[in-house]
Structures are given as C-alpha cells and as structure tokens.
Design a protein around this motif. Structure first.
Motif, PDB file in Angstrom:
ATOM      1  N   UNK A 273       0.974  -1.193  -0.068  1.00 28.41           N
ATOM      2  CA  UNK A 273      -0.057   0.061  -0.021  1.00 28.41           C
ATOM      3  C   UNK A 273       0.890   1.233  -0.128  1.00 28.41           C
ATOM      4  N   UNK A 274       0.512   2.199  -0.327  1.00 29.17           N
ATOM      5  CA  UNK A 274       1.395   3.581  -0.263  1.00 29.17           C
ATOM      6  C   UNK A 274       1.917   4.069   1.010  1.00 29.17           C
ATOM      7  N   UNK A 275       2.860   4.768   0.761  1.00 28.46           N
ATOM      8  CA  UNK A 275       3.565   5.597   1.909  1.00 28.46           C
ATOM      9  C   UNK A 275       3.672   7.067   1.358  1.00 28.46           C
ATOM     10  N   UNK A 276       3.772   7.896   2.453  1.00 30.88           N
ATOM     11  CA  UNK A 276       3.549   9.375   2.284  1.00 30.88           C
ATOM     12  C   UNK A 276       4.973   9.937   1.933  1.00 30.88           C
ATOM     13  N   UNK A 277       5.144  10.529   0.624  1.00 31.79           N
ATOM     14  CA  UNK A 277       6.617  10.955   0.213  1.00 31.79           C
ATOM     15  C   UNK A 277       6.401  12.198   0.245  1.00 31.79           C
ATOM     16  N   UNK A 278       7.457  13.164   0.341  1.00 34.58           N
ATOM     17  CA  UNK A 278       7.656  14.499   0.160  1.00 34.58           C
ATOM     18  C   UNK A 278       8.266  14.955  -1.267  1.00 34.58           C
ATOM     19  N   UNK A 279       8.287  16.112  -1.593  1.00 28.90           N
ATOM     20  CA  UNK A 279       8.758  16.676  -2.862  1.00 28.90           C
ATOM     21  C   UNK A 279      10.205  16.392  -3.201  1.00 28.90           C
ATOM     22  N   UNK A 280      10.921  15.859  -2.267  1.00 28.88           N
ATOM     23  CA  UNK A 280      12.269  15.400  -2.303  1.00 28.88           C
ATOM     24  C   UNK A 280      12.632  13.914  -2.480  1.00 28.88           C
ATOM     25  N   UNK A 281      11.227  13.452  -2.653  1.00 27.04           N
ATOM     26  CA  UNK A 281      11.454  11.990  -2.775  1.00 27.04           C
ATOM     27  C   UNK A 281      11.848  11.099  -1.560  1.00 27.04           C
ATOM     28  N   UNK A 282      11.636  11.595  -0.433  1.00 28.54           N
ATOM     29  CA  UNK A 282      11.907  11.255   0.966  1.00 28.54           C
ATOM     30  C   UNK A 282      10.482  10.728   1.537  1.00 28.54           C
ATOM     31  N   UNK A 283      10.823   9.592   2.216  1.00 27.58           N
ATOM     32  CA  UNK A 283       9.442   8.844   3.032  1.00 27.58           C
ATOM     33  C   UNK A 283       9.317   9.835   4.381  1.00 27.58           C
ATOM     34  N   UNK A 299      -4.521   7.062   5.833  1.00 29.34           N
ATOM     35  CA  UNK A 299      -2.970   7.404   6.295  1.00 29.34           C
ATOM     36  C   UNK A 299      -2.955   7.364   7.788  1.00 29.34           C
ATOM     37  N   UNK A 300      -1.976   6.483   8.199  1.00 28.88           N
ATOM     38  CA  UNK A 300      -1.536   6.399   9.699  1.00 28.88           C
ATOM     39  C   UNK A 300      -0.035   5.957   9.550  1.00 28.88           C
ATOM     40  N   UNK A 301       0.568   6.167  10.714  1.00 27.24           N
ATOM     41  CA  UNK A 301       1.910   5.601  10.750  1.00 27.24           C
ATOM     42  C   UNK A 301       1.976   4.095  11.068  1.00 27.24           C
ATOM     43  N   UNK A 302       3.082   3.430  10.083  1.00 28.93           N
ATOM     44  CA  UNK A 302       3.074   1.981  10.448  1.00 28.93           C
ATOM     45  C   UNK A 302       4.086   1.921  11.940  1.00 28.93           C
ATOM     46  N   UNK A 303       3.380   1.288  12.714  1.00 37.19           N
ATOM     47  CA  UNK A 303       4.264   1.168  14.140  1.00 37.19           C
ATOM     48  C   UNK A 303       5.483   0.499  13.813  1.00 37.19           C
ATOM     49  N   UNK A 304       5.657  -0.430  12.985  1.00 41.86           N
ATOM     50  CA  UNK A 304       6.518  -1.531  13.186  1.00 41.86           C
ATOM     51  C   UNK A 304       7.759  -0.939  11.833  1.00 41.86           C
ATOM     52  N   UNK A 305       7.472   0.026  11.014  1.00 43.06           N
ATOM     53  CA  UNK A 305       8.179   0.264  10.143  1.00 43.06           C
ATOM     54  C   UNK A 305       8.999   1.555  10.050  1.00 43.06           C
ATOM     55  N   UNK A 306      10.037   1.668  10.114  1.00 45.00           N
ATOM     56  CA  UNK A 306      10.985   3.187  10.473  1.00 45.00           C
ATOM     57  C   UNK A 306      11.723   3.465   9.005  1.00 45.00           C
ATOM     58  N   UNK A 307      11.980   4.759   8.898  1.00 45.44           N
ATOM     59  CA  UNK A 307      12.884   4.970   7.956  1.00 45.44           C
ATOM     60  C   UNK A 307      13.842   5.975   8.532  1.00 45.44           C
TER      61      UNK A 307
END
Ligand SMILES: Cc1cc2nc3c(=O)[nH]c(=O)nc-3n(C[C@H](O)[C@H](O)[C@H](O)COP(=O)(O)OP(=O)(O)OC[C@H]3O[C@@H](n4cnc5c(N)ncnc54)[C@H](O)[C@@H]3O)c2cc1C
Length: 417
Positions: A273-283, A299-307
C-alpha cells in the motif's frame, strides 16, 4: 524470536545494526538481519577520490578498497546476519520484505536505502551526461576523463578539452576541486598542456553551495578560482545533447565530458500500500522515525516500519540542516536502536532529537572548509574531517582495522594531489 530487519547497509543501516547488536548480543530471542544489494559498505563522501584517481597510480580495485569495507568484515564476530539482495517490495500488513527470491519476515523493519537515482528530468541528461552518485558512477567518470585526454593526445592543435560539472552543490564542488588536481598529473602524463583542460561548474542559482552559508560559498568560490575552475551562475539547463549543454536562454555550450551532480528523482521503496512521500522523494516519518503509510484504514503511521538516513524526512523540528549529512544518517540509525528497544518493552521512546552537525567539505587536495568552524579553511578542517572519519571506522571495524584503512586511504588519495 523477534526479528529486526534493516534494509540498506549505509551509514544509517550499519549504525542501527551495530547499536542493536550491542543491546541484544546476549539475547537468544532477538535476531538482527541486515540486507543490502551490495556486499560492501561505502564511505560516499569520499567518492570524489575515486572519480579523480589516476589509473596508473591507483588501480580500480585499490580505489574501491580505499573507500569501501566488506560487510562480512563489519559483522565478523557480531550477532548480525547479512543477506545480499535488492529489496523490491515491503508488505507492511503481512510484515514481509521481498528481495528477488528472498521473502523475509520481520517484526521491526528499518528502511535505510539512501538516495538511489530513479530518473533525471532534464532531457538528454540520463543518456549524454555521466551521473555522479555511486561507486560505479565514480569509476565511469575516472575512465571518461582519462579517455578524453588520451583521445586528444595526438591532436596537433591541442584543442581545449572542456569538462562540465552540472550542479554547484557539495558533490559538484568537491569533485571539481579534486579534478583540477588530478588533471595536473593526467595532462603531464599525456604531454597535454594543462591550461588547455578546462573545468566549468554550471549552476542554476546565483551562488555555489546554496544550502550552506554565504561565507562558506564565497570561500569555496575563491578556492576554486585559485585552482583554475570556472563557474557559471543562473544557468538553467534545458537539454543535453551529445557533447552539448543547452541553456534556457538558447545558448549552447560544447563540452567533451558532462558530469551530472545536480538533482534527480530518487527511488522510493515499493510498498503493497502507499507511503507518504515529500517533494524530495523522501519518506515522511513522525518524530519516532515511523513511516507514514497509507493502508486499508487510510493514512496512519506504521508502528513497526521506520525510515532513517537520506531516505527519511522527519517532521520540521527534526530538520537541523537542509543538506543530507552522513553524520545525521548515523545519528538516526543509532536512535532507532534505542527506539526499537523501548518499543519492544511496550514503552514509548523519547522523540528523535537531532544533533546540529555541520558540513565539512574538501575542495582539492588537503584543503577543507567547515561551516561555523574556528579553524580557517585549509588543513585544519581537513584534519578534523579525517579524525571524524577515523572515529566512525573505529566504531564499525575496531581501532586497528580503522587505522589500517585510514593509512591505506592516505597512501592512495595523496597520489591524486
Ligand atoms: C557523491 C556524494 C558525495 C557526498 N558527500 C558528502 C559529504 O561530503 N558529507 C556528507 O555529510 N554527506 C555527503 N554525502 C551524503 C551522504 O553520503 C548521505 O547523507 C549518506 O550516505 C546517507 O546515508 P544512508 O544510510 O541514508 O544511505 P547510504 O549511505 O546511501 O546507504 C544506502 C544503502 O542502501 C543500499 N540499497 C539501496 N537500495 C537498496 C535496495 N533496494 N535493496 C537493498 N539495499 C539497497 C545501498 O547499497 C547502500 O548500501 C554525499 C553523497 C554522495 C552521493
């Protein structure tokens, strides 16, 4: 068994893995897995040394060894499992990562794949310019520069050889400075007049290093002028043809080699499923560096996935410096080891508080400049940079191996100057 999977063995990934290993080396129920598409960890800030090495003075394998470390060396004697593979997809709902034929289950996932060029928007740039962001790019630049001078060796008129570096940011500036040094050697070796080999930085804004302060920008401009590097400002490139850069005002400038050290679209890891990305192609992440995703519930934060690292954009209060620095990536990786260990105990970690790292930039030989430093530009900041590199490698490899690597680098890198 709790499985923590870290994808990307760059600064953020390696720092996270090492800090987690320190915490869990004696715990049998925690497994740390590090996945990378390469089997080496690379010190990207030194890539200009690879691009500006001379083939008879340092072989391709020597320059590669001088800026990279085998991941097997890093994990030796440590409770970290390394898997080589290119991550294709994350399924945050099933908690699975796919990399080729590998399907890896995780309980906690750290994404630290850095910035990987997906495409360059300027027409012709991808085909007619040399990209500059990876080890293979740097080796390609090294070959092309040497080739250009060799190819013109027998030219009786000794025409001017022109090298364009597109982008006057940290990458372009460091490359231009070192290139001006190694070209002294390449020109001498090929009996080509050095003054007939030109380097020009083409920059779209009104100054170099627009992310750093004006005094740093001016000092670097003086340094480059002293090294014979030309600069062209407010030059918007609309198209690149073979050997030709076309500007917005219609001017066409011929160049023998064109190096792209400017912006690009970067690859974002694919999610089920999608993730939110900014205009610099960062998560986009929250203050715990948890990834902001889009799932069946919106839209919500994935509790177990970090960047972490240059892939991640944490909230406004996390942004201390607009540029992406390796020290920031390292800091975020270390924070995640702490945050994940708290979450495993069902405790809320303190939000990520970034440190105020300052950029240090090398511009030709042993001359460096550090933002807001007490040291005058020159050897002082160069030695500070060397020391922070040594401390980093000491953490990663241990004192003696780090010492050996730094001495080896000294031997290889000083041949360019
Ligand atoms: C040419 C250049 C010069 C730079 N100079 C400086 C400098 O002087 N000072 C400074 O502070 N910063 C500099 N930077 C920026 C610095 O390198 C980054 O800030 C830093 O590398 C970010 O660390 P990271 O861990 O996020 O990513 P990286 O260090 O880029 O690591 C990403 C890792 O992920 C792996 N990977 C990528 N995609 C996948 C995939 N799909 N599957 C598996 N593995 C994958 C890669 O192989 C790599 O090992 C420079 C960058 C470049 C490109």
């Amino acid at each position: 068994m709790i499985k923590i999977v870290i994808v990307g063995a760059g600064f953020a990934g390696v720092s996270a893995a090492l800090a987690l290993e320190k915490k869990y080396k004696n715990k049998k129920n925690v497994e740390i897995v590090l996945l990378d598409k390469h089997n080496y960890h690379i010190f990207t800030p030194d890539l200009f040394e690879v691009a500006c090495s001379e083939e008879e003075l340092a072989s391709a394998s020597q320059v590669k060894q001088s800026i990279s470390v085998l991941i097997a060396e890093i994990i030796k004697g440590r409770k970290i499992k390394f898997l080589q593979g290119e991550m294709a997809k994350v399924d945050a709902e099933q908690k699975l990562v796919t990399a080729g034929r590998l399907v890896i289950r995780y309980d906690y996932l750290v994404l630290s794949v850095g910035k990987q060029i997906d495409s360059i928007e300027t027409p012709g740039a991808e085909t007619h310019a040399l990209a500059y962001s990876s080890l293979s790019d740097a080796l390609r630049i090294r070959n092309q520069i040497e080739f250009e001078v060799q190819a013109h060796k027998s030219d009786v008129f000794k025409k001017n050889i022109r090298i364009a570096i597109i982008g006057g940011g940290c990458r372009g500036v460091a490359l231009a400075g070192e290139l001006s040094k190694v070209l002294n050697i390449i020109a001498w070796k090929n009996l080509y007049p050095r003054e007939k080999i030109e380097i020009e930085i083409i920059e779209s804004s009104h100054r170099l290093l627009s992310e750093l302060s004006e005094p740093v920008s001016e000092a670097v401009l003086d340094r480059l002028a002293g090294l014979g590097v030309k600069t062209r400002f407010l030059a918007q490139i609309t198209k690149i043809d073979p050997g030709m850069v076309e500007l917005k005002d219609g001017e066409k400038i011929a160049h023998d080699a064109i190096i792209w050290a400017a912006g690009s679209r970067n690859k974002i890891p694919a999610f089920s499923r999608g993730v939110m990305v900014n205009n610099k192609d960062q998560i986009i992440t929250n203050e715990y560096l948890q990834v902001r995703g889009l799932d069946s519930r919106g839209a919500r934060y994935f509790d177990h996935v970090f960047a972490a690292g240059s892939l991640a954009a944490c909230p406004q209060n996390c942004q201390v410096s607009p540029s992406s620095l390796w020290r920031q990536a390292q800091d975020q990786g270390e924070y995640l080891a702490y945050a994940i260990s708290r979450m495993m105990l069902n405790r809320r970690p303190a939000p990520f508080q970034p440190k105020n790292f300052k950029a240090t930039l090398t511009v030709g030989g042993k001359w460096a400049i550090k933002e807001n430093s007490l040291f005058e530009p020159g050897l002082g900041p160069y030695l500070i940079r060397l020391m922070s590199k040594f401390l980093y490698f000491s953490d990663v490899l241990g004192f003696w191996k780090a010492m050996r690597l730094i001495l080896f680098q000294g031997k290889i890198f000083s041949r360019n100057d």
